[in-house]
Write an enzyme that holds these catalytic residues in place. Structure first.
Site, short mmCIF file in Angstrom:
data_model
loop_
_atom_site.label_atom_id
_atom_site.label_comp_id
_atom_site.label_asym_id
_atom_site.label_seq_id
_atom_site.Cartn_x
_atom_site.Cartn_y
_atom_site.Cartn_z
N PHE A 58 0.75 -1.11 -0.08
CA PHE A 58 -0.28 -0.08 -0.06
C PHE A 58 0.91 1.37 -0.05
O PHE A 58 1.65 1.59 0.92
CB PHE A 58 -0.94 0.01 1.45
CG PHE A 58 -1.93 1.25 1.11
CD1 PHE A 58 -3.13 1.33 0.40
CD2 PHE A 58 -1.50 2.36 1.68
CE1 PHE A 58 -3.93 2.33 0.18
CE2 PHE A 58 -2.28 3.58 1.43
CZ PHE A 58 -3.36 3.75 0.85
N ASP A 77 9.22 2.98 2.41
CA ASP A 77 7.99 3.71 2.44
C ASP A 77 7.90 3.65 3.90
O ASP A 77 7.29 2.74 4.39
CB ASP A 77 6.86 3.27 1.57
CG ASP A 77 5.72 4.37 1.92
OD1 ASP A 77 5.67 4.81 2.89
OD2 ASP A 77 4.66 3.87 1.04
N LYS A 123 2.35 11.44 7.08
CA LYS A 123 1.50 11.20 8.47
C LYS A 123 2.02 11.76 9.63
O LYS A 123 1.58 12.84 9.67
CB LYS A 123 1.23 9.59 8.63
CG LYS A 123 0.55 8.98 7.45
CD LYS A 123 -0.14 7.47 7.62
CE LYS A 123 -1.22 7.04 6.63
NZ LYS A 123 -0.83 6.16 5.71
C1 LIG Z 1 -1.06 6.11 4.14
C2 LIG Z 1 0.11 5.62 3.77
C3 LIG Z 1 0.51 6.01 2.27
C4 LIG Z 1 -0.15 7.30 1.68
O1 LIG Z 1 -0.48 8.46 2.24
P1 LIG Z 1 -1.54 9.57 2.02
O2 LIG Z 1 -1.27 10.59 2.69
O3 LIG Z 1 -2.84 8.78 2.36
O4 LIG Z 1 -1.58 9.73 0.52
C5 LIG Z 1 1.50 5.82 1.61
N1 LIG Z 1 2.34 4.60 2.03
C6 LIG Z 1 1.98 4.07 3.19
C7 LIG Z 1 2.66 2.85 3.75
C8 LIG Z 1 0.92 4.69 3.93
O5 LIG Z 1 0.32 3.85 5.11
#
Ligand SMILES: *Cc1c(COP(=O)(O)O)cnc(C)c1O
Length: 399
Positions: free
Chosen positions: A141, A226, A255
């Site tokens: 994700f 990520d 985040k």
């Molecule tokens: C939440 C998330 C994203 C995307 O972040 P947004 O601010 O919602 O675009 C990307 N990678 C990971 C691992 C995430 O948990």
């Protein structure tokens, strides 16, 4: 005053139905607690998908935000502002990064990382123009843009949204041989989550990331971690990469970078990869704005100054231990690292959503994922007593 039912009806009538939220209408938050419009109090065990690691409405971040909001909020990057350098220094010092690119959402950080890695592949590795490949993992994700869903393996994320962006190759998560076999002369980067959050807190085998680092170095592949969800204390370290003592070439954070006040993300890079970007090749109107920079800098300081990362490690281990003590034939496994936790139910235990609804009635807000898993990721300021109370509610909800 509209009733909660009125509010929900309006949300359903006027909003796109791209979420199916629990029917709780929240109006206030403080630390680990949330209150709905009827005054019911809940322990937050989602933390806005780990965007509020510092706890809701943290007073120091609130102060930084209101002070900066009264002074200067946005100039665009056409001019310089006095706050961004301070955020750069903080990030560079904490993470050892040599180059930083500020963006807003997590998805934008992912897109930016992939763009830079492709360009680096052409300029530094001599990959033929427009042929660069980025390897990603099954069940990844990374966000919701067209290019990101192009390499999702979740049919719900993809179906109906094509045509897709080419140039991605998928390997199983945690399988070093599959990664080795997928790398070819066109491979620019490997993009991966240290722990797959949305997929249900999937933790790879020990040593996987040390081997990933070795393979990427050996084959000249940019390693992009990520850490938008795993980063900033969630797993008991500032960055999850520290658990295996490695350093990515690019690290994506978002985040909790703002403590939940404001969308702030960043690409953290070694000298080389972001070094390929030249003026005019990439940008964002809001990226790196002074309000975002002041909020993010304070959100980072708060994590460090208030011992939240240590608390995540200690109380995460304690919470996991308590979850593993739960005697219920519905539970297949409790797993996690730091305060990134999950309970996976047995296949015949019924939907995780039913447990989540029972938890809500007992004052705990958590989120089910993929039908059978309940994710538990409270703010990193949670106390031992609060963990004990949460475990009690989880035991009841499972019964
Ligand atoms: C939440 C998330 C994203 C995307 O972040 P947004 O601010 O919602 O675009 C990307 N990678 C990971 C691992 C995430 O948990």
């Amino acid at each position: 005053m509209p009733t909660p039912a009125d509010t929900i009806a309006t949300l359903q009538r006027l909003g796109a139905h791209n979420y199916q939220p629990l029917d709780v209408v929240l109006t206030r938050g403080e630390g680990v607690w949330l209150w709905d419009v009827e005054g019911n109090k809940y322990l937050d065990c989602l933390s806005a998908y780990s965007a509020v690691n510092q706890g809701h409405c943290h007073p120091r971040i609130l102060q930084a935000m209101t002070e900066q909001a009264q002074r200067l909020t946005l100039t665009s990057r056409a001019f310089r502002n006095d706050q961004l350098a301070l955020l750069y220094e903080e990030l560079a010092e904490l993470t050892g990064s040599a180059k930083i690119l500020p963006m807003n959402s997590g998805a934008e950080a992912v897109e930016s990382g992939v763009k830079a890695a492709r360009k680096w592949g052409y300029e530094e590795r001599g990959i033929p123009e427009s042929e660069a490949e980025v390897i990603v993992c099954e069940d990844n994700f990374h966000g919701r843009t067209i290019s990101i869903v192009s390499f999702s393996t979740d049919p719900m994320a993809r179906n109906g949204f094509g045509p897709f962006t080419p140039g991605f190759r998928v390997v199983p998560f945690g399988d070093i041989d599959a990664l080795r076999a997928a790398i070819n002369p066109k491979t620019a980067a490997f993009l991966v989550e240290p722990i797959q959050g949305e997929a249900g807190v999937n933790i790879p085998p020990p040593g996987y990331f040390r081997q990933v680092r070795e393979v990427c170095t050996e084959r000249g592949v940019t390693l992009i971690l990520d850490e938008i969800q795993t980063g900033l204390g969630r797993t008991g370290r500032l960055l999850a990469e520290e658990h295996e003592g490695i350093e990515a070439d690019m690290t994506l954070v978002g985040k909790a970078l703002s403590g939940g006040f404001y969308p702030v993300s960043a690409v953290l890079s070694n000298e080389n990869v972001l070094g390929v970007l030249k003026p005019g090749e990439h940008g964002s109107t809001f990226g790196g704005n002074p309000l975002a920079a002041a909020v993010a800098r304070t959100a980072l300081r708060v994590l460090i100054d208030e011992g939240m990362i240590e608390n995540s490690a200690a109380l995460g281990a304690y919470f996991l231990g308590r979850l593993r003590e739960i005697r219920s034939d519905k539970v297949k496994e409790a797993r996690g690292r730091g305060l990134m936790l999950a309970i996976e139910l047995e296949a015949d235990a019924g939907p995780a959503k039913a447990v989540v609804l029972a938890l809500k009635d007992r004052g705990v807000l958590a989120k089910d994922t993929h039908g059978s898993t309940i994710r538990i990721s409270p703010p990193l300021v949670i106390t031992r007593d609060q963990v004990d109370w949460a475990v009690e509610q989880i035991e009841h909800a499972l019964a």
